[in-house]
Motif scaffolding. Structure first.
Motif, PDB file in Angstrom:
ATOM      1  N   ILE A 288       8.230   8.190  -3.989  1.00  0.00           N
ATOM      2  CA  ILE A 288       8.090   6.133  -2.965  1.00  0.00           C
ATOM      3  C   ILE A 288       8.194   5.075  -3.974  1.00  0.00           C
ATOM      4  O   ILE A 288       8.893   4.284  -4.002  1.00  0.00           O
ATOM      5  CB  ILE A 288       6.742   6.415  -2.030  1.00  0.00           C
ATOM      6  N   ALA A 289       7.357   6.100  -4.839  1.00  0.00           N
ATOM      7  CA  ALA A 289       6.608   4.421  -6.135  1.00  0.00           C
ATOM      8  C   ALA A 289       8.214   4.268  -6.805  1.00  0.00           C
ATOM      9  O   ALA A 289       8.603   3.133  -7.286  1.00  0.00           O
ATOM     10  CB  ALA A 289       5.761   4.838  -6.907  1.00  0.00           C
ATOM     11  N   LYS A 290       8.625   4.826  -7.282  1.00  0.00           N
ATOM     12  CA  LYS A 290      10.437   4.858  -7.522  1.00  0.00           C
ATOM     13  C   LYS A 290      11.648   4.372  -6.548  1.00  0.00           C
ATOM     14  O   LYS A 290      11.781   3.634  -7.402  1.00  0.00           O
ATOM     15  CB  LYS A 290      10.519   5.865  -8.824  1.00  0.00           C
ATOM     16  N   GLU A 291      11.607   4.321  -5.467  1.00  0.00           N
ATOM     17  CA  GLU A 291      11.922   3.494  -4.453  1.00  0.00           C
ATOM     18  C   GLU A 291      12.025   2.387  -4.260  1.00  0.00           C
ATOM     19  O   GLU A 291      12.936   1.599  -4.156  1.00  0.00           O
ATOM     20  CB  GLU A 291      11.594   4.853  -3.656  1.00  0.00           C
TER      21      GLU A 291
ATOM     22  N   GLN B 250       0.458  -1.157   0.386  1.00  0.00           N
ATOM     23  CA  GLN B 250      -0.044  -0.024  -0.076  1.00  0.00           C
ATOM     24  C   GLN B 250       0.865   1.653  -0.128  1.00  0.00           C
ATOM     25  O   GLN B 250       2.127   1.206   0.559  1.00  0.00           O
ATOM     26  CB  GLN B 250      -1.214  -0.051   1.121  1.00  0.00           C
ATOM     27  N   LEU B 251       0.571   2.319  -0.523  1.00  0.00           N
ATOM     28  CA  LEU B 251       1.079   3.343  -0.728  1.00  0.00           C
ATOM     29  C   LEU B 251       0.082   4.604   0.175  1.00  0.00           C
ATOM     30  O   LEU B 251      -0.636   4.663  -1.136  1.00  0.00           O
ATOM     31  CB  LEU B 251       2.032   3.652  -1.513  1.00  0.00           C
ATOM     32  N   GLY B 252       0.234   4.759   0.288  1.00  0.00           N
ATOM     33  CA  GLY B 252      -0.346   6.468   1.075  1.00  0.00           C
ATOM     34  C   GLY B 252      -0.395   7.632   2.153  1.00  0.00           C
ATOM     35  O   GLY B 252       0.935   7.313   2.113  1.00  0.00           O
TER      36      GLY B 252
ATOM     37  N   LYS C 165       1.502   7.174 -16.943  1.00  0.00           N
ATOM     38  CA  LYS C 165       3.400   7.328 -17.091  1.00  0.00           C
ATOM     39  C   LYS C 165       4.364   7.187 -17.007  1.00  0.00           C
ATOM     40  O   LYS C 165       4.025   6.137 -15.759  1.00  0.00           O
ATOM     41  CB  LYS C 165       2.955   8.982 -15.708  1.00  0.00           C
ATOM     42  N   GLN C 166       5.465   7.374 -17.414  1.00  0.00           N
ATOM     43  CA  GLN C 166       6.454   6.442 -16.768  1.00  0.00           C
ATOM     44  C   GLN C 166       7.399   7.436 -16.163  1.00  0.00           C
ATOM     45  O   GLN C 166       7.505   8.277 -16.218  1.00  0.00           O
ATOM     46  CB  GLN C 166       7.258   6.319 -18.058  1.00  0.00           C
ATOM     47  N   LEU C 167       7.875   6.739 -15.251  1.00  0.00           N
ATOM     48  CA  LEU C 167       8.967   8.090 -14.101  1.00  0.00           C
ATOM     49  C   LEU C 167       9.997   7.790 -14.211  1.00  0.00           C
ATOM     50  O   LEU C 167      10.137   6.928 -14.947  1.00  0.00           O
ATOM     51  CB  LEU C 167       8.469   6.721 -13.025  1.00  0.00           C
TER      52      LEU C 167
ATOM     53  N   PHE D 254       3.098   1.956 -10.460  1.00  0.00           N
ATOM     54  CA  PHE D 254       2.119   1.869  -9.337  1.00  0.00           C
ATOM     55  C   PHE D 254       0.922   2.654  -9.486  1.00  0.00           C
ATOM     56  O   PHE D 254       0.930   3.176 -10.858  1.00  0.00           O
ATOM     57  CB  PHE D 254       3.153   3.442  -8.973  1.00  0.00           C
ATOM     58  N   TYR D 255      -0.159   1.805  -8.769  1.00  0.00           N
ATOM     59  CA  TYR D 255      -1.440   2.284  -9.371  1.00  0.00           C
ATOM     60  C   TYR D 255      -1.948   2.970  -8.419  1.00  0.00           C
ATOM     61  O   TYR D 255      -1.991   2.604  -6.951  1.00  0.00           O
ATOM     62  CB  TYR D 255      -2.240   0.944  -9.065  1.00  0.00           C
ATOM     63  N   LEU D 256      -2.589   4.358  -8.865  1.00  0.00           N
ATOM     64  CA  LEU D 256      -3.260   5.583  -7.660  1.00  0.00           C
ATOM     65  C   LEU D 256      -4.404   5.177  -8.307  1.00  0.00           C
ATOM     66  O   LEU D 256      -5.350   5.263  -9.252  1.00  0.00           O
ATOM     67  CB  LEU D 256      -2.287   6.611  -8.137  1.00  0.00           C
ATOM     68  N   GLU D 257      -4.780   5.365  -6.669  1.00  0.00           N
ATOM     69  CA  GLU D 257      -6.580   4.848  -6.773  1.00  0.00           C
ATOM     70  C   GLU D 257      -7.153   5.792  -6.577  1.00  0.00           C
ATOM     71  O   GLU D 257      -8.830   6.291  -7.028  1.00  0.00           O
ATOM     72  CB  GLU D 257      -6.711   3.700  -5.858  1.00  0.00           C
ATOM     73  N   SER D 258      -6.276   7.002  -5.594  1.00  0.00           N
ATOM     74  CA  SER D 258      -7.686   7.834  -5.362  1.00  0.00           C
ATOM     75  C   SER D 258      -6.805   9.015  -5.070  1.00  0.00           C
ATOM     76  O   SER D 258      -5.374   9.002  -4.434  1.00  0.00           O
ATOM     77  CB  SER D 258      -8.540   7.972  -3.369  1.00  0.00           C
TER      78      SER D 258
END
Length: 134
Positions: free
Chosen positions: A85-88, A33-35, A132-134, A58-62
């Protein structure tokens, strides 16, 4: 005979069953999870971002902003921090969806592109799937 059951609890159970099946075919241990949130001094929520990372994605839900912080750079900073954070975590791409009256221009400003648009969603609007490509 099928039994109608239109509850959130049952929907969550169905998702869990799919997750169990998926776990047989790939390693889900890296799914995280990423919040992120921003609160004021009183503890009231001003900004929230929620999603999950898995593999290269990274699936950005909200992503939500209180009216009081919109147009002040908070959303841009929140999105940049989530992408960092997702790239990390090893992600190379972001995927999200947004409705026609929501934030498509905001995401485009930050390098996202529309991959597909679902017309007539839910009735007369549309839903944009963006990456998007990070």
């Amino acid at each position: 005979m099928f039994t109608p059951i239109h509850t959130q609890e049952f929907a969550e159970l169905a998702k869990q069953k799919i997750a169990e099946f998926n776990a047989l075919h790939w390693d889900v241990s890296k799914r995280q999870q990423l919040g992120l949130k921003l609160e004021n001094e009183s503890g009231e929520l001003l900004a929230a971002l929620a999603g999950r990372t898995f593999g290269h994605w990274f699936y950005l839900e909200s992503l939500w902003l209180d009216e009081s912080v919109r147009g002040k750079g908070v959303g841009s900073k929140l999105l940049a921090e989530a992408e960092r954070i997702a790239k990390e975590r090893g992600c190379s791409f972001v995927i999200l969806d947004t409705l026609d009256f929501q934030a498509r221009p905001f995401y485009q400003l930050h390098g996202y592109r529309v991959e597909w648009t679902q017309p007539n969603y839910p009735f007369t609007g549309c839903k944009h799937f963006m990456t998007k490509q990070l």
